[in-house]
Motif scaffolding. Structure first.
Motif, short mmCIF file in Angstrom:
data_model
loop_
_atom_site.label_atom_id
_atom_site.label_comp_id
_atom_site.label_asym_id
_atom_site.label_seq_id
_atom_site.Cartn_x
_atom_site.Cartn_y
_atom_site.Cartn_z
N ILE A 174 -5.99 -4.69 -3.13
CA ILE A 174 -7.29 -4.40 -2.52
C ILE A 174 -7.26 -2.97 -2.01
N LEU A 176 -8.83 -0.30 0.74
CA LEU A 176 -9.57 -0.16 1.99
C LEU A 176 -9.56 1.31 2.37
N SER A 178 -8.58 4.17 4.01
CA SER A 178 -7.60 4.69 4.94
C SER A 178 -7.72 6.21 5.00
N VAL B 86 -6.24 -1.58 8.81
CA VAL B 86 -6.56 -0.22 8.41
C VAL B 86 -7.23 0.53 9.57
N ILE B 159 0.00 -8.70 3.59
CA ILE B 159 -0.43 -7.54 2.80
C ILE B 159 0.69 -6.49 2.81
N HIS B 160 0.77 -5.76 1.70
CA HIS B 160 1.89 -4.84 1.46
C HIS B 160 1.33 -3.50 1.02
N HIS B 161 1.64 -2.46 1.76
CA HIS B 161 0.97 -1.18 1.53
C HIS B 161 1.52 -0.45 0.31
N LEU B 162 0.63 -0.05 -0.58
CA LEU B 162 1.02 0.72 -1.77
C LEU B 162 0.64 2.18 -1.63
N GLY B 163 0.18 2.58 -0.46
CA GLY B 163 -0.19 3.98 -0.23
C GLY B 163 -1.69 4.19 -0.31
N SER B 164 -2.18 5.17 0.47
CA SER B 164 -3.58 5.61 0.40
C SER B 164 -4.60 4.47 0.56
N GLY B 165 -4.31 3.50 1.41
CA GLY B 165 -5.27 2.44 1.67
C GLY B 165 -5.32 1.34 0.63
N VAL B 166 -4.41 1.38 -0.36
CA VAL B 166 -4.33 0.29 -1.33
C VAL B 166 -3.24 -0.69 -0.89
N PHE B 167 -3.59 -1.97 -0.88
CA PHE B 167 -2.64 -2.99 -0.45
C PHE B 167 -2.46 -4.03 -1.55
N MET B 168 -1.22 -4.50 -1.70
CA MET B 168 -0.95 -5.63 -2.56
C MET B 168 -0.99 -6.87 -1.67
N VAL B 169 -1.68 -7.89 -2.14
CA VAL B 169 -1.74 -9.14 -1.38
C VAL B 169 -0.70 -10.10 -1.96
#
Lengths: 181, 181
Positions: A174, A176, A178, B86, B159-169
């Motif tokens: 997803i 969001l 940031s 966020v 949720i797991h942060h992939l950088g720049s506001g993108v998250f892996m659920v």
């Protein structure tokens, strides 16, 4: 598994590979003998140059390699390698050549004398820059000096250890808004 | 969000909450004023008692709280709280009461003078046991002294942060035969 042409990955983006918390495979080598361990105890420490902290128990064969050579590679596997990851975690490198046993392809590092695992979608060549907490906490601080990625894997299905052999597989993403990294 | 009755979670299993690499919310408090920061830079260091390493930049308001009080709570949110996570990451605690701004419910800690975030599915009360690397690497070593979990959440979608506001659920889970923790 089909081999991929790896390409260089910008050091400034390495955090995005490790932040989500994937299980990784750490390769080391000493006196011409390579080893691999499975690990989930790692953290980013700084963005650029990318500094990473890892915990390697003194019970692991890799601990001695790391202390002696001050080099390793952090290889990031995807779910296709899950069985190999568990096998590697259940095997000691004292007796077994894990590259051979698990049919993994060693590729030479550019800046470290440690083989990369070709089947992993990303490979981070690392040098130990601080081992002050290695004795008390098994904690090593590394600098990532070179990073490689398989550009074909846009949504790598990394695996995340939940304990006792249960793994969460990376799900949907997803986006969001940031304002930060 | 509906509130849940938390129950005590065994300290020996805390590793299974942090190993998969979720984004966490760290709460701190000083002189009656609480703060929250979003974080992905953490690692387990030992199983029991659970020892955890976290990286808190000196640019964060929480850094001062942590140094002064040597206490914090690691709260683990699920995807339902992604917008708040966020928002918390984009806001400085210097000016804003984040509990109020993001409509989060503070609950008193048992062993720390820091509020737990009730809406998070797990809460780990922590004490700083080693700050030797805090100046050089912003790295704090914590002991988890009390852990709480919402027993109704069997498959928490962290949720797991992939950088720049993108998250892996967190996706599906798989079970493989491991002989280790």
């Amino acid at each position: 598994m089909k081999k991929a042409m790896k390409k260089l990955f910008p050091l400034s983006k390495v955090y995005s590979l490790l932040e989500p918390g994937p299980v990784v495979l750490v390769s080391t080598a000493r006196k011409g003998r390579a080893n691999i361990m499975a690990m989930s105890w790692q953290t980013m420490i700084d963005f650029e140059p990318p500094i990473v902290g890892i915990v390697v128990s003194e019970r692991n064969h890799s601990f001695g390699n790391l202390k002696a050579t001050k080099q390793c590679v952090i290889n990031i596997p995807t779910v296709e390698l899950a069985a190999e990851v568990v096998g590697i975690g259940n095997t000691s490198g004292r007796k077994v050549d894990k590259f051979q046993k698990f049919h993994l392809t060693p590729m030479p590092g550019k800046l470290v004398d440690v083989p990369l695992i070709d089947e992993c979608y990303a490979n981070l060549e690392c040098k130990v820059i601080d081992a002050k907490l290695a004795t008390k906490y098994n904690f090593f601080i590394l600098e990532v000096v070179k990073a490689w990625i398989d550009p074909a894997k846009k949504h790598p299905r990394t695996i995340h250890h939940l304990g006792s052999g249960v793994f969460m597989v990376a799900g949907k993403t997803i986006k969001l808004a940031s304002t930060k990294k």
